[in-house]
Write a protein that holds these residues in place. Structure first.
Motif, PDB file in Angstrom:
ATOM      1  N   ALA A  86       0.831  -1.200   0.000  1.00  0.00           N
ATOM      2  CA  ALA A  86       0.000   0.000   0.000  1.00  0.00           C
ATOM      3  C   ALA A  86       0.871   1.257   0.000  1.00  0.00           C
ATOM      4  O   ALA A  86       0.560   2.242  -0.691  1.00  0.00           O
ATOM      5  CB  ALA A  86      -0.924  -0.009   1.210  1.00  0.00           C
ATOM      6  N   MET A  87       1.952   1.231   0.762  1.00  0.00           N
ATOM      7  CA  MET A  87       2.872   2.369   0.777  1.00  0.00           C
ATOM      8  C   MET A  87       3.474   2.595  -0.608  1.00  0.00           C
ATOM      9  O   MET A  87       3.664   3.735  -1.047  1.00  0.00           O
ATOM     10  CB  MET A  87       3.964   2.136   1.824  1.00  0.00           C
ATOM     11  CG  MET A  87       3.439   2.052   3.256  1.00  0.00           C
ATOM     12  SD  MET A  87       4.662   1.386   4.429  1.00  0.00           S
ATOM     13  CE  MET A  87       5.783   2.787   4.586  1.00  0.00           C
ATOM     14  N   ALA A  88       3.782   1.482  -1.297  1.00  0.00           N
ATOM     15  CA  ALA A  88       4.318   1.591  -2.654  1.00  0.00           C
ATOM     16  C   ALA A  88       3.300   2.231  -3.597  1.00  0.00           C
ATOM     17  O   ALA A  88       3.669   2.983  -4.516  1.00  0.00           O
ATOM     18  CB  ALA A  88       4.728   0.212  -3.172  1.00  0.00           C
ATOM     19  N   GLU A  89       2.017   1.960  -3.384  1.00  0.00           N
ATOM     20  CA  GLU A  89       0.976   2.608  -4.185  1.00  0.00           C
ATOM     21  C   GLU A  89       1.015   4.118  -3.990  1.00  0.00           C
ATOM     22  O   GLU A  89       0.770   4.891  -4.934  1.00  0.00           O
ATOM     23  CB  GLU A  89      -0.400   2.077  -3.793  1.00  0.00           C
ATOM     24  CG  GLU A  89      -0.695   0.652  -4.221  1.00  0.00           C
ATOM     25  CD  GLU A  89      -2.109   0.249  -3.876  1.00  0.00           C
ATOM     26  OE1 GLU A  89      -3.033   1.049  -4.163  1.00  0.00           O
ATOM     27  OE2 GLU A  89      -2.291  -0.852  -3.312  1.00  0.00           O
ATOM     28  N   LEU A  90       1.303   4.546  -2.780  1.00  0.00           N
ATOM     29  CA  LEU A  90       1.391   5.981  -2.498  1.00  0.00           C
ATOM     30  C   LEU A  90       2.569   6.624  -3.227  1.00  0.00           C
ATOM     31  O   LEU A  90       2.481   7.761  -3.681  1.00  0.00           O
ATOM     32  CB  LEU A  90       1.515   6.202  -0.989  1.00  0.00           C
ATOM     33  CG  LEU A  90       0.293   5.779  -0.163  1.00  0.00           C
ATOM     34  CD1 LEU A  90       0.620   5.809   1.325  1.00  0.00           C
ATOM     35  CD2 LEU A  90      -0.901   6.681  -0.465  1.00  0.00           C
ATOM     36  N   VAL A  91       3.666   5.882  -3.342  1.00  0.00           N
ATOM     37  CA  VAL A  91       4.799   6.376  -4.123  1.00  0.00           C
ATOM     38  C   VAL A  91       4.389   6.512  -5.588  1.00  0.00           C
ATOM     39  O   VAL A  91       4.647   7.536  -6.237  1.00  0.00           O
ATOM     40  CB  VAL A  91       6.015   5.441  -3.986  1.00  0.00           C
ATOM     41  CG1 VAL A  91       7.148   5.903  -4.906  1.00  0.00           C
ATOM     42  CG2 VAL A  91       6.495   5.387  -2.531  1.00  0.00           C
ATOM     43  N   GLU A  92       3.731   5.491  -6.099  1.00  0.00           N
ATOM     44  CA  GLU A  92       3.289   5.508  -7.497  1.00  0.00           C
ATOM     45  C   GLU A  92       2.332   6.672  -7.754  1.00  0.00           C
ATOM     46  O   GLU A  92       2.353   7.291  -8.827  1.00  0.00           O
ATOM     47  CB  GLU A  92       2.595   4.181  -7.836  1.00  0.00           C
ATOM     48  CG  GLU A  92       2.144   4.058  -9.272  1.00  0.00           C
ATOM     49  CD  GLU A  92       3.297   3.956 -10.254  1.00  0.00           C
ATOM     50  OE1 GLU A  92       3.082   4.257 -11.447  1.00  0.00           O
ATOM     51  OE2 GLU A  92       4.420   3.578  -9.828  1.00  0.00           O
ATOM     52  N   ALA A  93       1.506   7.005  -6.757  1.00  0.00           N
ATOM     53  CA  ALA A  93       0.539   8.089  -6.900  1.00  0.00           C
ATOM     54  C   ALA A  93       1.155   9.466  -6.716  1.00  0.00           C
ATOM     55  O   ALA A  93       0.480  10.483  -6.908  1.00  0.00           O
ATOM     56  CB  ALA A  93      -0.596   7.897  -5.899  1.00  0.00           C
ATOM     57  N   GLY A  94       2.434   9.527  -6.321  1.00  0.00           N
ATOM     58  CA  GLY A  94       3.099  10.807  -6.124  1.00  0.00           C
ATOM     59  C   GLY A  94       2.802  11.473  -4.797  1.00  0.00           C
ATOM     60  O   GLY A  94       3.125  12.642  -4.601  1.00  0.00           O
ATOM     61  N   LYS A  95       2.228  10.712  -3.847  1.00  0.00           N
ATOM     62  CA  LYS A  95       1.925  11.280  -2.539  1.00  0.00           C
ATOM     63  C   LYS A  95       3.067  11.093  -1.544  1.00  0.00           C
ATOM     64  O   LYS A  95       3.115  11.770  -0.511  1.00  0.00           O
ATOM     65  CB  LYS A  95       0.654  10.636  -1.972  1.00  0.00           C
ATOM     66  CG  LYS A  95      -0.588  10.923  -2.815  1.00  0.00           C
ATOM     67  CD  LYS A  95      -1.824  10.256  -2.226  1.00  0.00           C
ATOM     68  CE  LYS A  95      -3.059  10.564  -3.057  1.00  0.00           C
ATOM     69  NZ  LYS A  95      -4.285   9.943  -2.468  1.00  0.00           N
ATOM     70  N   VAL A  96       3.948  10.166  -1.833  1.00  0.00           N
ATOM     71  CA  VAL A  96       5.087   9.830  -0.964  1.00  0.00           C
ATOM     72  C   VAL A  96       6.307   9.630  -1.848  1.00  0.00           C
ATOM     73  O   VAL A  96       6.191   9.071  -2.943  1.00  0.00           O
ATOM     74  CB  VAL A  96       4.777   8.540  -0.161  1.00  0.00           C
ATOM     75  CG1 VAL A  96       6.022   8.023   0.532  1.00  0.00           C
ATOM     76  CG2 VAL A  96       3.652   8.786   0.839  1.00  0.00           C
ATOM     77  N   ARG A  97       7.482  10.062  -1.359  1.00  0.00           N
ATOM     78  CA  ARG A  97       8.706   9.897  -2.150  1.00  0.00           C
ATOM     79  C   ARG A  97       9.512   8.675  -1.729  1.00  0.00           C
ATOM     80  O   ARG A  97      10.049   7.971  -2.573  1.00  0.00           O
ATOM     81  CB  ARG A  97       9.560  11.168  -2.034  1.00  0.00           C
ATOM     82  CG  ARG A  97       8.941  12.386  -2.710  1.00  0.00           C
ATOM     83  CD  ARG A  97       9.944  13.520  -2.857  1.00  0.00           C
ATOM     84  NE  ARG A  97       9.406  14.599  -3.662  1.00  0.00           N
ATOM     85  CZ  ARG A  97       9.007  15.786  -3.188  1.00  0.00           C
ATOM     86  NH1 ARG A  97       9.107  16.049  -1.888  1.00  0.00           N
ATOM     87  NH2 ARG A  97       8.521  16.708  -3.997  1.00  0.00           N
TER      88      ARG A  97
END
Length: 330
Positions: free
Chosen positions: A139-150
């Protein structure tokens, strides 16, 4: 200028000394909004740009405070926050959560409180109790993909969990308590070195004990150290010898005990083979300035010989059994 270091690969470059912001909102007495803002202002002036918070700190209060402090200067900051400690049912019913939908919602809530569009380093605050680590990191990786987390991080994990998490998505940093009197994470650092994961030590000053400035008798009702096993009773008295040793080293080197304690942590980076960026917490701009000077302090062989054995002399556990059961705060 503050030395900079890179956590992980591909890495996040941060100030080698950061600022832990939790105490501005809870655990060490009443929340201090004005003092927190002033301390963060001074940190950025000094080049301390790595700021650490979490959604659990003050039940959101701390993220709002940090967001207010960095408003208009987001590009100057490497912003880290955490999710996973769910206090919505009260502290005695806290849960450590990591299910996909929870992670995605938690991130959106943190972005809103912080007033930013992206988080530089997003940690799972503790290993999840409700799902496997692979789901959480996925799920955290999805946030990276979405540009919300680096970049992604974990807090208080063992080597096996770190390997499993890193196989899902690269982990930039592990945040764990690490200091002269708490060295548990050294069991994990070989895996960190192998994977290229950085270490972010929290409480590098032993929650203030190692600074030599703490009067245990004055700790207030809202200060969790008042009943902490290392601060209270006979163990607290015995541990004063550790603080005294740090002070003796500091006096010989013309430094403060806090500077010596921090310099010891930095001195371990080469031995452990990991990049280190500490996040000592303070609500005092003056103490922040003193802490920053630790980056210029080199400990000689005599100092290291006096300091290295101190962790074997510590009396008391890190937390009370009840506190551990309720989920130890970071």
């Amino acid at each position: 200028m503050i030395t900079r270091t890179t956590l992980g690969s591909p890495g996040l470059t941060v100030s080698a000394m950061g600022l832990g912001c939790m105490g501005m909102s809870e655990s060490y007495g009443a929340a201090d909004w004005d003092g927190g803002l002033a301390t963060i202002d001074r940190a950025l002036e000094l080049g301390i740009t790595f700021l650490d918070t979490a959604d659990a700190y003050g039940t959101g209060h701390n993220e709002v405070l940090v967001g207010r402090a960095i408003h208009g200067r987001r590009d100057q900051v490497q912003l880290a926050t955490k999710f996973g400690i769910d206090r919505s049912a009260g502290d005695r019913a806290r849960r450590i959560r990591g299910a996909r939908d929870y992670v995605l919602r938690a991130c959106d809530a943190s972005l809103l409180r912080l007033g930013v569009e992206v988080i530089d380093l997003y940690y799972a605050h503790r290993p999840p109790q409700d799902v496997e680590i692979e789901e959480t990191v996925g799920a955290m990786a999805e946030l990276v993909e979405a540009g919300k987390v680096r970049h992604l991080g974990l807090s208080e994990v063992d080597g096996e969990l770190l390997r499993r998490a890193h196989a899902v998505h690269p982990i930039a940093a592990v945040q764990s308590e690490y200091s002269l009197w708490t060295r548990d994470v050294e069991a994990v650092t070989p895996v960190m070195a192998e994977l290229g994961v950085g270490l972010v030590p929290y409480s590098p000053l032993g929650r203030g004990f190692l600074t030599g400035t703490l009067d245990r008798s004055t700790l207030g009702e809202k200060d969790f150290r008042r009943t902490n096993p290392r601060f209270a009773g006979e163990a607290g008295e015995a541990n004063e010898k550790i603080a005294q040793t740090v002070r003796e080293v500091a006096d010989r080197l013309g430094a403060t005990p806090a500077q010596v304690a921090l310099a010891w942590v930095y001195a371990q980076a080469e031995r452990l083979g990991v990049a280190v960026a500490t996040i000592p917490g303070t609500r005092s701009p003056a103490r922040l300035e003193q802490n920053a000077a630790a980056l210029e302090l080199t400990l000689d062989a005599e100092a290291l010989a006096a300091l290295d054995p101190l962790s074997d002399q510590v009396m008391g556990e890190r937390y009370t059994p009840a506190h551990t059961a309720e989920v130890a705060r970071g």
